[in-house]
Design a protein around this motif. Sequence first.
Motif, mmCIF file in Angstrom:
data_model
loop_
_atom_site.group_PDB
_atom_site.id
_atom_site.type_symbol
_atom_site.label_atom_id
_atom_site.label_comp_id
_atom_site.label_asym_id
_atom_site.label_seq_id
_atom_site.Cartn_x
_atom_site.Cartn_y
_atom_site.Cartn_z
ATOM 1 N N GLY A 1 33.326 38.612 34.528
ATOM 2 C CA GLY A 1 34.091 39.204 33.441
ATOM 3 C C GLY A 1 34.164 40.714 33.451
ATOM 4 O O GLY A 1 34.848 41.301 32.612
ATOM 5 N N SER A 2 33.499 41.397 34.377
ATOM 6 C CA SER A 2 33.430 42.862 34.301
ATOM 7 C C SER A 2 34.586 43.555 35.009
ATOM 8 O O SER A 2 35.000 44.643 34.613
ATOM 9 C CB SER A 2 32.102 43.346 34.889
ATOM 10 O OG SER A 2 31.979 42.926 36.237
ATOM 11 N N LEU A 3 35.138 42.952 36.071
ATOM 12 C CA LEU A 3 36.193 43.594 36.846
ATOM 13 C C LEU A 3 37.545 43.352 36.190
ATOM 14 O O LEU A 3 37.917 42.219 35.897
ATOM 15 C CB LEU A 3 36.195 43.047 38.271
ATOM 16 C CG LEU A 3 37.190 43.688 39.235
ATOM 17 C CD1 LEU A 3 36.874 45.175 39.413
ATOM 18 C CD2 LEU A 3 37.160 42.981 40.580
ATOM 19 N N ARG A 4 38.298 44.451 35.971
ATOM 20 C CA ARG A 4 39.620 44.351 35.350
ATOM 21 C C ARG A 4 40.707 44.666 36.375
ATOM 22 O O ARG A 4 40.464 45.367 37.356
ATOM 23 C CB ARG A 4 39.720 45.291 34.142
ATOM 24 C CG ARG A 4 38.825 44.846 33.002
ATOM 25 C CD ARG A 4 38.878 45.750 31.785
ATOM 26 N NE ARG A 4 38.095 45.134 30.716
ATOM 27 C CZ ARG A 4 38.589 44.313 29.800
ATOM 28 N NH1 ARG A 4 39.893 44.049 29.794
ATOM 29 N NH2 ARG A 4 37.817 43.766 28.887
ATOM 30 N N VAL A 5 41.905 44.141 36.121
ATOM 31 C CA VAL A 5 43.019 44.307 37.048
ATOM 32 C C VAL A 5 44.085 45.179 36.403
ATOM 33 O O VAL A 5 44.035 45.492 35.203
ATOM 34 C CB VAL A 5 43.609 42.939 37.447
ATOM 35 C CG1 VAL A 5 42.558 42.086 38.145
ATOM 36 C CG2 VAL A 5 44.164 42.198 36.231
ATOM 37 N N ALA A 6 45.086 45.553 37.211
ATOM 38 C CA ALA A 6 46.158 46.421 36.723
ATOM 39 C C ALA A 6 47.027 45.692 35.701
ATOM 40 O O ALA A 6 47.095 44.456 35.668
ATOM 41 C CB ALA A 6 47.012 46.885 37.898
ATOM 42 N N LEU A 7 47.725 46.477 34.876
ATOM 43 C CA LEU A 7 48.579 45.898 33.834
ATOM 44 C C LEU A 7 49.676 45.008 34.420
ATOM 45 O O LEU A 7 50.104 44.050 33.775
ATOM 46 C CB LEU A 7 49.222 47.024 33.008
ATOM 47 C CG LEU A 7 48.279 47.838 32.110
ATOM 48 C CD1 LEU A 7 49.037 48.996 31.474
ATOM 49 C CD2 LEU A 7 47.679 46.946 31.032
ATOM 50 N N ASN A 8 50.145 45.340 35.611
ATOM 51 C CA ASN A 8 51.238 44.570 36.225
ATOM 52 C C ASN A 8 50.729 43.581 37.280
ATOM 53 O O ASN A 8 51.495 43.134 38.135
ATOM 54 C CB ASN A 8 52.264 45.513 36.848
ATOM 55 C CG ASN A 8 51.656 46.411 37.920
ATOM 56 O OD1 ASN A 8 50.433 46.537 38.017
ATOM 57 N ND2 ASN A 8 52.508 47.044 38.726
ATOM 58 N N TYR A 9 49.476 43.219 37.212
ATOM 59 C CA TYR A 9 48.869 42.319 38.207
ATOM 60 C C TYR A 9 49.459 40.919 38.073
ATOM 61 O O TYR A 9 49.382 40.294 37.006
ATOM 62 C CB TYR A 9 47.361 42.275 37.977
ATOM 63 C CG TYR A 9 46.575 41.471 38.991
ATOM 64 C CD1 TYR A 9 46.289 41.987 40.243
ATOM 65 C CD2 TYR A 9 46.099 40.196 38.670
ATOM 66 C CE1 TYR A 9 45.544 41.264 41.164
ATOM 67 C CE2 TYR A 9 45.351 39.461 39.590
ATOM 68 C CZ TYR A 9 45.086 40.001 40.829
ATOM 69 O OH TYR A 9 44.346 39.292 41.744
#
Length: 278
Positions: A157-165
């Motif tokens: 749950g810690s890694l986030r992706v780009a808004l347009n992923y």
Amino acid sequence: MMRHFFSHKTTLPGLGLAGIALMGLALLSGCDTLFGEPEENVLTKIEDAVWQATAPDIGVIVGVRANAEGRTNPAGPAQAKQKVPFAVRFTVNDEYQFIRWQAFQGGVLLAADQAVFENPAAAETWLSIQGTGNSFTVQPLTLARPRVDTTNLPQGGSLRVALNYPVRIYFAGPLAPDSLILEETGKPNFTNISITGKLSYGQGADVDLTDRFSAALGENDSFLVLTPLPDNPLPGNCNVTVTLGADIQSIHTIDGETYRIPLLKPVTLNYGVHDRAD
């Protein structure tokens, strides 16, 4: 004469071959009824009882193609006689859907008049095999339910992706396109999928994000791509939940017949976005 016996599986009370012979004599002596039944019915039962007592044994094995499908009763070799019905039962596992019973001899599928199921689409039914021999196999035909194999979402749950992923969801087999993608244009262009978000790293308000994505099926209709729309971007630092509805279906074709098998239950996928697009 082909004997199915499905109209009268019960036997005459307490009678062996000697009793059957005595009944025959009684009927020949002019009795119109016996055991309170019309003569014609009793004659049919006598004929069937004689056949059941003298019918040749046949070798039958009842079972599943793979243990994951479920279990049969009986399981393995079964006692059976030619043209005499015996019961078969199937308990299907959740990951599969039962379609119908099938019977084979020497690996060749038997026609409906050679393997007579009382109701081939019922998990519990009666079967009468018309042929002789020791190489009969009885199996339930099942089809696997659609299953998510993997995704391109980050693990943990810690890694986030780009808004347009773009989210890619890979299934174990082809899906029925019309259970996901709408023919008419508009936003959203999909059905049976809901997408929601929770603002401020999951600590804020709930928002509906469904109309901020477009959907498309990939090669062989076996994977789904959910792409954020550039003209309606996702809120930054949002936790996103994608729910695939239970009405999403896989599609199978067997012997010219098409079967649509739904998900067992909704599938939920979670991920987070940061505040930038790539």
